[in-house]
Motif scaffolding. Sequence first.
Motif, short mmCIF file in Angstrom:
data_model
loop_
_atom_site.label_atom_id
_atom_site.label_comp_id
_atom_site.label_asym_id
_atom_site.label_seq_id
_atom_site.Cartn_x
_atom_site.Cartn_y
_atom_site.Cartn_z
N LYS A 42 -1.02 3.63 13.66
CA LYS A 42 -0.42 3.87 12.58
C LYS A 42 -1.37 3.74 11.29
O LYS A 42 -0.77 3.94 10.22
CB LYS A 42 0.55 2.92 12.12
CG LYS A 42 1.91 3.08 13.14
CD LYS A 42 2.87 4.31 12.69
CE LYS A 42 3.92 4.67 13.44
NZ LYS A 42 4.68 3.67 13.60
N GLU A 43 -2.73 3.40 11.57
CA GLU A 43 -3.81 3.06 10.45
C GLU A 43 -3.97 4.31 9.83
O GLU A 43 -4.15 4.26 8.47
CB GLU A 43 -5.04 2.38 11.17
CG GLU A 43 -6.02 1.74 10.01
CD GLU A 43 -5.23 0.52 9.26
OE1 GLU A 43 -5.74 0.50 8.10
OE2 GLU A 43 -4.66 -0.22 9.94
N CYS A 51 -9.99 2.65 5.51
CA CYS A 51 -10.79 2.54 4.97
C CYS A 51 -10.60 1.35 3.81
O CYS A 51 -9.48 0.87 3.71
CB CYS A 51 -11.31 3.55 3.86
SG CYS A 51 -11.88 4.88 4.78
N SER A 52 -11.59 0.55 3.35
CA SER A 52 -11.42 -0.44 2.20
C SER A 52 -11.24 -0.13 1.05
O SER A 52 -10.22 -0.69 0.09
CB SER A 52 -12.30 -1.60 2.29
OG SER A 52 -13.66 -0.84 1.92
N GLY A 113 -5.31 -7.11 -0.98
CA GLY A 113 -5.83 -8.06 -0.48
C GLY A 113 -4.71 -8.91 0.47
O GLY A 113 -4.73 -10.26 0.80
N ARG A 114 -3.53 -8.27 0.50
CA ARG A 114 -2.46 -8.77 1.37
C ARG A 114 -1.89 -7.84 2.28
O ARG A 114 -1.08 -8.04 3.01
CB ARG A 114 -1.39 -8.87 0.37
CG ARG A 114 -1.13 -9.98 -0.66
CD ARG A 114 -0.15 -10.63 -1.01
NE ARG A 114 0.58 -11.14 0.15
CZ ARG A 114 2.26 -10.95 0.23
NH1 ARG A 114 2.62 -11.00 -1.00
NH2 ARG A 114 2.66 -11.38 1.41
N SER A 115 -3.11 -7.12 2.95
CA SER A 115 -2.96 -6.24 4.10
C SER A 115 -1.62 -5.24 3.88
O SER A 115 -0.87 -5.26 5.04
CB SER A 115 -3.15 -6.90 5.42
OG SER A 115 -2.17 -7.99 5.42
N GLY A 116 -1.43 -4.56 2.82
CA GLY A 116 -0.56 -3.81 2.89
C GLY A 116 0.89 -4.18 2.10
O GLY A 116 1.85 -3.53 2.11
N HIS A 117 0.80 -5.40 1.76
CA HIS A 117 1.95 -5.95 1.11
C HIS A 117 1.67 -6.17 -0.52
O HIS A 117 0.58 -6.14 -0.69
CB HIS A 117 2.25 -7.29 1.63
CG HIS A 117 2.48 -7.50 2.92
ND1 HIS A 117 3.96 -6.86 3.46
CD2 HIS A 117 2.10 -7.71 4.16
CE1 HIS A 117 3.96 -6.90 4.69
NE2 HIS A 117 2.83 -7.52 5.17
N ALA A 118 2.80 -5.91 -1.16
CA ALA A 118 2.86 -6.13 -2.65
C ALA A 118 2.39 -7.27 -2.98
O ALA A 118 2.90 -8.40 -2.39
CB ALA A 118 4.13 -5.62 -3.31
N VAL A 125 3.56 -2.25 -5.40
CA VAL A 125 2.42 -1.76 -5.93
C VAL A 125 1.28 -2.44 -4.89
O VAL A 125 1.20 -3.74 -5.00
CB VAL A 125 1.87 -2.06 -7.23
CG1 VAL A 125 0.54 -1.56 -7.40
CG2 VAL A 125 2.94 -1.03 -8.34
N ARG A 126 0.71 -1.63 -4.00
CA ARG A 126 -0.31 -2.50 -2.97
C ARG A 126 -1.67 -2.39 -3.26
O ARG A 126 -2.55 -2.67 -2.47
CB ARG A 126 0.20 -1.91 -1.71
CG ARG A 126 1.66 -2.10 -1.19
CD ARG A 126 2.07 -1.08 -0.34
NE ARG A 126 1.33 -0.70 0.73
CZ ARG A 126 1.53 0.20 1.52
NH1 ARG A 126 2.48 0.99 1.29
NH2 ARG A 126 0.38 0.80 2.27
#
Length: 150
Positions: A42-43, A51-52, A113-118, A125-126
């Motif tokens: 799913k990445e 990507c970063s 910096g919360r791996s896909g969490h707001a 907003v992520r």
Amino acid sequence: GALDPAATMGKPHGLRTGRKLRLDRKLARWADKDYKRGHQGKEWAKPFAGCSHAKGIVLEKIGIESKQPNSAVRKCVRVQLIKNGKKIAAFVPNDGCLNFVDENDEVLVAGFGRSGHAKGDIPGVRFKIVKVSGVALIALFKEKKEKPRS
């Protein structure tokens, strides 16, 4: 699974059970939450596609109201990513930095910096803005550099 008779008898032993053991292990690993998350593929569905950072074009500036118990209008921008055309909302950090960002600017976007969490009180907003027109937002904020005149 829990229904087949092998589940009650334990694992198979013997010389020719290598394939069976391997395949059973392969199936059992999907029950592990972290394994499943990392191997579902799913990445690539996410906006950054593994990507970063990603570059994008600013579509519009938006103010997003913060969640309870805070009360503020968080300054964000709608960004369309160049590589896949996906539209995301990104936070513009620091006081007054929204003034450095104009529509149709090219910006560099990073995760929060919360791996896909707001983060914090900003709902949905992520991502955050790192650079504007190739200049770091921090440099503009600290008046070390100026935005290039395009």
